[in-house]
Design an enzyme around this catalytic site. Structure first.
Site, PDB file in Angstrom:
ATOM      1  N   CYS A   1      12.748 -10.015 -40.577  1.00  0.00           N
ATOM      2  CA  CYS A   1      11.825  -8.996 -41.680  1.00  0.00           C
ATOM      3  C   CYS A   1      13.453  -8.625 -42.065  1.00  0.00           C
ATOM      4  O   CYS A   1      13.595  -7.897 -43.237  1.00  0.00           O
ATOM      5  CB  CYS A   1      11.131  -7.730 -40.860  1.00  0.00           C
ATOM      6  SG  CYS A   1      11.806  -6.816 -40.036  1.00  0.00           S
TER       7      CYS A   1
ATOM      8  N   GLU B   1      10.250 -13.378 -49.523  1.00  0.00           N
ATOM      9  CA  GLU B   1      10.877 -12.927 -48.638  1.00  0.00           C
ATOM     10  C   GLU B   1      10.996 -14.386 -47.725  1.00  0.00           C
ATOM     11  O   GLU B   1       9.489 -15.129 -48.057  1.00  0.00           O
ATOM     12  CB  GLU B   1      10.385 -12.779 -47.272  1.00  0.00           C
ATOM     13  CG  GLU B   1      11.601 -11.924 -46.436  1.00  0.00           C
ATOM     14  CD  GLU B   1      10.860 -11.256 -45.069  1.00  0.00           C
ATOM     15  OE1 GLU B   1      11.080 -10.883 -43.961  1.00  0.00           O
ATOM     16  OE2 GLU B   1       9.178 -10.458 -45.193  1.00  0.00           O
TER      17      GLU B   1
ATOM     18  N   LYS C   1      -1.459  -6.995 -27.834  1.00  0.00           N
ATOM     19  CA  LYS C   1      -1.559  -8.398 -28.790  1.00  0.00           C
ATOM     20  C   LYS C   1      -0.210  -9.297 -29.062  1.00  0.00           C
ATOM     21  O   LYS C   1       0.587  -8.648 -29.963  1.00  0.00           O
ATOM     22  CB  LYS C   1      -2.158  -8.659 -29.471  1.00  0.00           C
ATOM     23  CG  LYS C   1      -2.846 -10.246 -29.921  1.00  0.00           C
ATOM     24  CD  LYS C   1      -3.500 -10.364 -31.813  1.00  0.00           C
ATOM     25  CE  LYS C   1      -2.687 -10.441 -32.028  1.00  0.00           C
ATOM     26  NZ  LYS C   1      -1.583 -11.902 -32.089  1.00  0.00           N
TER      27      LYS C   1
ATOM     28  N   GLU D   1       5.539  -1.596 -39.470  1.00  0.00           N
ATOM     29  CA  GLU D   1       7.330  -2.604 -39.874  1.00  0.00           C
ATOM     30  C   GLU D   1       6.587  -3.664 -40.612  1.00  0.00           C
ATOM     31  O   GLU D   1       6.535  -4.667 -40.425  1.00  0.00           O
ATOM     32  CB  GLU D   1       8.231  -2.766 -38.771  1.00  0.00           C
ATOM     33  CG  GLU D   1       9.544  -3.520 -39.369  1.00  0.00           C
ATOM     34  CD  GLU D   1      10.336  -3.645 -38.384  1.00  0.00           C
ATOM     35  OE1 GLU D   1      11.401  -3.782 -38.233  1.00  0.00           O
ATOM     36  OE2 GLU D   1       9.480  -4.126 -36.468  1.00  0.00           O
TER      37      GLU D   1
END
Length: 516
Positions: A332, A429, A223, A298
């Site tokens: 990331c 973040e 996906k 992750e």
């Protein structure tokens, strides 16, 4: 269970930022006359190569959503609609799972050498079409062409690497406890893998998950992000051309909550691999418990970049710039906090700001561009929220700090000073082109500041001292550490265990008795 699924739907929707507007089936590809000249020429080149796929892939067939609904794929640099793709949901995903499950029995029975050859052909096709794939990636994701070409090479390297590793999945012979017995362990593919990938690396996040899965003999339902499905579909087309059989690789996209639920609830899906937000990762882990799936995650990062007094300033500036501003800060493993020792703080800040000023913001199709747009309006608003929070608490804007004059979702490369640990820029973040500079006094203080987070993905240090390199690397509570280098990802040392073969395999112990 119903309440858990409802919570999951909210979480998956949150992790995807938002689900694009859904419309009834319409023209698959927007006419070129509705696009800018550069985008139109790029689309024509991709189309001529046969790589502009706009349907999902189930059982080797290109299919629309069963209800005919579509979603728009937009170019974040211009707002132009590139194409309409199916808005799929639970029914399409269930059929993709069934296809993968059926194909698993034949694909897993092939020899490792046969799977290796198919993967190698896939790698060769990706490389031979790297310019078209890079153009497609730049159009739908926004990153500059140089970065896109780099990602194609990087993404292809996973297919090449695991094509080779497919032939090295060895079992074990164990010394028996009794003389008439022989003990051995086989490593066998776990089964169907559900792979959920983000928009920031539309090719590499897929190849890094699909490569090891196929190498082991698993089959996959992917996906991709609704923002960047075209690169995924092009890669899947090349996989079919390479001889990877129908059903071994399936691609569905659209309604993220429905697709996620279908993958979690299926007993035929034996493993989930996901790259994305921590909130969604937690829900996927919880949702996988009901059917006891393997899970590889992750999740979010809050990477520190520590520059010590004894660092080579030029090396530190170059490395910090790359670690921070690659893909407009939308990775990331981006440096989220730049910690600079007091002795060189002013000197580093001056050199770093000068380097940031040299970044050229623009459409990724333009050769001179080094920073493209953010993925969407929500991403820009998040950056603005972080900047407003920081300045309201005493931070000062040293460079940039606002939307770019180009409009759309372009944002100025930004450097912020006087950042403290009570600000969002320190705690969370930012996922944008914002570099907070934070002074520190001692090595111990830097390590403490770096570890003061609930994310532990990547970290960077710059120093000429070999003893300090070892000492700090071992003290940092992160899975990856770059020493005097800002770009550290590589196919042979992945930044999570999702690419390692053993998580695609299950162990089978065999005891052979009465052999004496």
């Amino acid at each position: 269970m119903a309440m858990a699924m409802m919570t999951l739907r909210r979480a998956v929707a949150l992790g995807a930022r938002h689900i694009p507007a859904v419309a009834a089936a319409s023209s698959r590809i927007v006419p070129l006359r509705h696009m800018s000249a550069g985008a139109g020429a790029a689309v024509e080149k991709i189309r001529a190569a046969g790589l502009l796929r706009t349907q999902g892939l189930i059982a080797g067939k290109w299919v629309d959503a069963y209800d005919g609904k579509t979603i728009e794929v937009q170019n974040p640099a211009t707002g132009e609609v590139l194409a309409n793709v199916p808005c799929m949901g639970s029914r399409e995903t269930s059929d993709a799972i069934a296809s993968a499950h059926s194909t698993f029995y034949s694909w897993s029975k092939l020899t490792a050498g046969e799977r290796s050859k198919a993967l190698r052909k896939w790698y060769d096709l990706i490389i031979s079409h790297k310019e078209e794939l890079a153009l497609l990636m730049t159009l739908e994701q926004g990153k500059p062409m140089k970065e896109a070409l780099g990602e194609v090479n990087y993404g292809a390297s996973f297919i090449e690497y695991f094509a080779e590793e497919a032939k090295r999945i060895y079992g074990d012979i164990i010394p028996p406890t009794l003389s008439d017995r022989r003990l051995l362990v086989l490593k066998q593919p776990v089964g169907v893998v559900g792979a959920i990938t983000p928009w920031n690396f539309p090719l590499a996040m897929i190849t890094r998950k699909v490569g090891p899965a196929l190498a082991c003999g698993c089959t996959v339902v992917v996906k991709p992000s609704e923002f960047t499905p075209l690169t995924a579909l092009a890669a899947a087309d090349l996989a079919l051309q390479a001889g990877i059989p129908a059903g071994a690789l399936n691609v569905v996209m659209g309604n993220a909550p429905e697709i996620g639920d279908a993958l979690l609830q299926s007993t035929q899906v034996r493993k989930i691999t996901f790259t994305g937000s921590t909130a969604v990762g937690k829900k996927l882990m919880a949702g996988s418990a009901n059917t006891v799936k393997k899970v590889s995650l992750e999740l979010g990062g809050n990477a520190p970049c520590i520059v010590f007094d004894d660092a080579d300033i030029d090396v530190a500036v170059k490395g910090s710039l790359a670690a921070k501003f690659r893909n407009s800060g939308q990775t990331c493993v981006c440096a989220n906090r730049i910690l600079v020792q007091e002795g060189i703080y002013e000197k580093f800040a001056t050199a770093f700001i000068k380097a940031v000023q040299s970044l050229k913001v623009g459409n990724g199709l333009e050769e001179s561009t080094s920073q493209g747009p953010l993925i969407n309006e929500a991403a820009v608003q998040k950056v603005e929220k972080f900047i407003n929070d920081a300045t309201s608490k005493g931070a000062n804007i040293m460079l940039g700090g606002k939307r770019h004059s180009l409009g759309m979702t372009f944002y100025e490369p930004t450097v912020v000073g006087n950042v403290s640990n009570d600000m969002l820029l320190f705690r969370e973040e930012v996922f944008g082109p914002v570099a907070p500079l934070i002074p520190f006094k001692t090595e111990e203080e830097a390590v403490h500041m770096a570890n003061d987070t609930n994310a532990g993905l990547a970290a960077y240090i710059f120093t000429k001292s070999i003893p300090r390199s070892w000492r700090v690397s071992e003290s940092l509570e992160y899975g990856l550490v770059g020493v005097n280098e800002g770009i550290i990802s590589t196919e042979c040392c992945s930044n999570s265990d999702m690419s390692v073969l053993h998580v695609q395999l299950q162990l089978k112990y065999i005891c052979m008795g009465n052999l004496g």
